[in-house]
Scaffold this active site. Structure first.
Site, short mmCIF file in Angstrom:
data_model
loop_
_atom_site.label_atom_id
_atom_site.label_comp_id
_atom_site.label_asym_id
_atom_site.label_seq_id
_atom_site.Cartn_x
_atom_site.Cartn_y
_atom_site.Cartn_z
CB CYS A 79 -1.00 -0.23 1.11
SG CYS A 79 -2.04 -1.39 1.07
CG ASP A 98 -21.43 10.89 -16.76
OD1 ASP A 98 -20.54 10.45 -16.14
OD2 ASP A 98 -21.74 10.24 -17.98
#
Length: 188
Positions: free
Chosen positions: A44, A137
């Site tokens: 990570c 959108d």
């Protein structure tokens, strides 16, 4: 389970940038929301470090990055300093994108990011390495799910965003290994 073209949930969450509502944070930008299993872990740390290194490339494409894990805000703030140090970023520099805290695992569960076999040492579920690309959108344009043991390739995510942005405005398809400098194929 969200499908491509679905409106992405307009969740509200605490992050290292403060309280945020997803759609408001994104505005008219594209977004990449990606989860990681835990803070202060080797894979990570390399992933968020690479994303931080590429943050200007994402910005050039009008893309906002957002990370998410099941750790708390304090861990995120401490870990972001560690990521910057690991990647030799100048001390005192700001971490370039927010990290959402989801220590109650509500958001990762809502978004389908909790594979049943991924658990921490205490038996609590860990989030998988999900990538969601959200268009201006607010619809889901891409989703990729990696197991915790496999790190992502953020250069590939940039390549996919280039293709998504091109094909959003042109009736073309991009072939295997396509890059911006390559030729596109028209869809007939």
């Amino acid at each position: 389970m969200m499908l491509l073209g679905d409106v992405f949930p307009n969740f509200e969450a605490d992050s290292t940038f403060g309280r945020m509502k997803l759609h408001e944070f994104l505005g008219d930008s594209w977004g990449v929301l990606f989860s990681h299993p835990r803070d202060f872990t080797p894979v990570c740390t390399t992933e968020l470090g690479r994303a931080a290194q590429l943050s200007l490339e994402f910005s050039k494409r009008n893309v906002k990055l957002i990370a998410l894990s099941v750790d708390g805000l304090e861990e995120h703030h401490d870990w972001s300093k560690d990521i910057m140090a690991y990647n030799n970023v100048e001390p005192g520099s700001e971490f370039p994108f927010p990290i959402i805290a989801d220590d109650r695992r509500e958001l990762v569960e809502e978004l389908g990011m909790l594979p049943p076999e991924e658990k921490d040492r205490s038996g609590m579920p860990l989030s998988a390495r999900c990538v969601f690309v959200i268009g201006p959108d607010k619809k889901l344009k891409l989703s990729i799910l990696y197991p915790a043991a496999t790190g992502r390739n953020f250069d590939e995510i940039l390549r996919v965003i280039d293709s998504l942005q091109l094909t959003a405005h042109n009736r073309v398809a991009t072939p295997v290994d396509w890059r911006v400098r390559n030729v596109c194929l028209e869809i007939h």
